[in-house]
Design an enzyme around this catalytic site. Structure first.
Site, PDB file in Angstrom:
ATOM      1  N   SER A   1       0.747  -1.293   0.074  1.00  0.00           N
ATOM      2  CA  SER A   1       0.049   0.005   0.073  1.00  0.00           C
ATOM      3  C   SER A   1       0.826   1.323   0.008  1.00  0.00           C
ATOM      4  CB  SER A   1      -0.862  -0.059   1.169  1.00  0.00           C
ATOM      5  OG  SER A   1      -0.250   0.276   2.475  1.00  0.00           O
TER       6      SER A   1
ATOM      7  N   SER B   1       0.760   3.536   2.158  1.00  0.00           N
ATOM      8  CA  SER B   1       0.898   4.314   3.758  1.00  0.00           C
ATOM      9  C   SER B   1       2.274   4.691   4.283  1.00  0.00           C
ATOM     10  CB  SER B   1       0.269   3.234   4.805  1.00  0.00           C
ATOM     11  OG  SER B   1       1.147   2.231   5.058  1.00  0.00           O
TER      12      SER B   1
ATOM     13  N   LYS C   1       5.234   0.104   9.692  1.00  0.00           N
ATOM     14  CA  LYS C   1       5.216   1.501   9.900  1.00  0.00           C
ATOM     15  C   LYS C   1       6.477   2.039  10.503  1.00  0.00           C
ATOM     16  CE  LYS C   1       0.690   1.315   9.101  1.00  0.00           C
ATOM     17  NZ  LYS C   1       0.168   1.885   7.676  1.00  0.00           N
TER      18      LYS C   1
ATOM     19  N   SER D   1      -2.945   6.479   6.583  1.00  0.00           N
ATOM     20  CA  SER D   1      -2.426   5.371   6.925  1.00  0.00           C
ATOM     21  C   SER D   1      -3.146   5.011   8.193  1.00  0.00           C
ATOM     22  CB  SER D   1      -0.747   5.800   7.665  1.00  0.00           C
ATOM     23  OG  SER D   1      -0.281   4.723   8.157  1.00  0.00           O
TER      24      SER D   1
END
Length: 307
Positions: free
Chosen positions: A89, A91, A146, A255
């Site tokens: 993705s 994010s 992350k 996100s």
């Protein structure tokens, strides 16, 4: 099931090893006896081809013997050293793009067994600014990636799209560190990165010793009503519990991270992203007849270390 591929690889490796071991310890001596008896009867030594005809090794045992060393090496490397992941993705834009393939250093945050993920040896802890891969707490079958923003004991505030951190106060400290705004500098506000048709603003941000880029969507308003509410704190404020971490994506308005579902327990950590080993361009015009999962090119300039 969480860790499905790790469990599958472990089981297949063990089965192959047991078949090879059974063949080596039980069946091979019997084959040797048959060959020795035949050589005594003929009063001559037999070549390998003749030995194979008289006492053949089963195809299953031969296959297990050939693949077990390879599977064992892959299992050790994947479980304790490095594991490849694909970025699915946007994010973590602009640091990581969809189509990037990364290596995750598994031993950065402790050596864990590949099935139950119990820590075997403590080798280190996440630092502020690390890009961490972890099991998504609400659904541990998924791997998320992350950036580590808050460490255990930290007070984290994300207000008006500005990040504030008050580091944890250690027992040995005579004066606790104050709450401070995480400085960021606007790098560019042109149409280089998009969220759909919206151009995003790019900032440089300093988290600990790590300088990295973030993206802000100026058209997106506050989303505090969707934030994870920790008891005893404001809606946009969190106190990181012991043995847990607060993580956020670099693409701040696109996100799903700790702001919305809470903290990452230490036992959910998989490793630290350290290297981009391949990057595929996935965009193509709508008129293209090729499936969307087929890469349209390779982004050679992106290969290298991850900041």
């Amino acid at each position: 099931m969480a860790n499905f591929y790790s469990v599958l690889l472990t089981v297949v490796t063990i089965v192959a090893g047991l078949i090879w071991l059974f063949d080596a310890k039980v069946l091979k001596p019997k084959r040797q006896q048959r060959i020795s008896a035949e050589e005594q009867r003929l009063q001559q030594s037999l070549d390998s081809e003749a030995q194979q005809r008289i006492a053949p090794q089963s195809n299953v045992a031969e296959f297990a013997q050939s693949v077990f060393p390879i599977l064992f090496v892959i299992l050790i490397l994947r479980s304790f050293f490095y594991e490849p992941f694909r970025i699915p993705s946007a994010s973590m834009m602009p640091t990581l793009l969809e189509g990037d393939f990364i290596l995750v250093e598994k031993f950065s945050y402790g050596l864990r067994d590949p099935i139950w993920r119990h820590e075997l040896i403590e080798t280190g802890k996440p630092e502020r600014g690390d890009i961490a891969v972890f099991k998504y707490p609400p659904e541990p079958t998924l791997d998320f990636i992350k950036r580590v923003v808050g460490l255990p004991g930290d007070r984290v505030i994300y207000r008006n799209k500005t990040l504030y951190i008050e580091p944890a106060c250690e027992d040995s400290q005579t004066e606790c560190p104050p709450l401070k705004v995480i400085a960021r500098n606007l790098v560019r506000a042109d149409a280089f990165y998009f969220n759909g048709a919206t151009p995003l603003q790019r900032f440089d941000e300093q988290l600990g010793s790590t300088e990295h880029a973030t993206l802000i969507d100026p058209t997106v308003g506050g989303r505090e009503r969707f934030y994870f509410q920790q008891q005893g704190t404001a809606r946009d404020e969190w106190i990181v519990p012991e043995a847990s971490y607060f993580v956020m994506g670099d693409n701040r308005d696109n996100s799903e991270d700790s702001r919305y579902w809470g903290f990452v327990p230490e036992e959910n950590l998989v490793g630290e992203a350290v290297f981009i080993w391949m990057s595929f361009e996935m965009e193509r015009p709508e008129s293209s007849w090729l499936p969307t999962w087929i890469p349209s090119g390779i982004r050679w300039e992106r290969l290298g270390g991850v900041d």
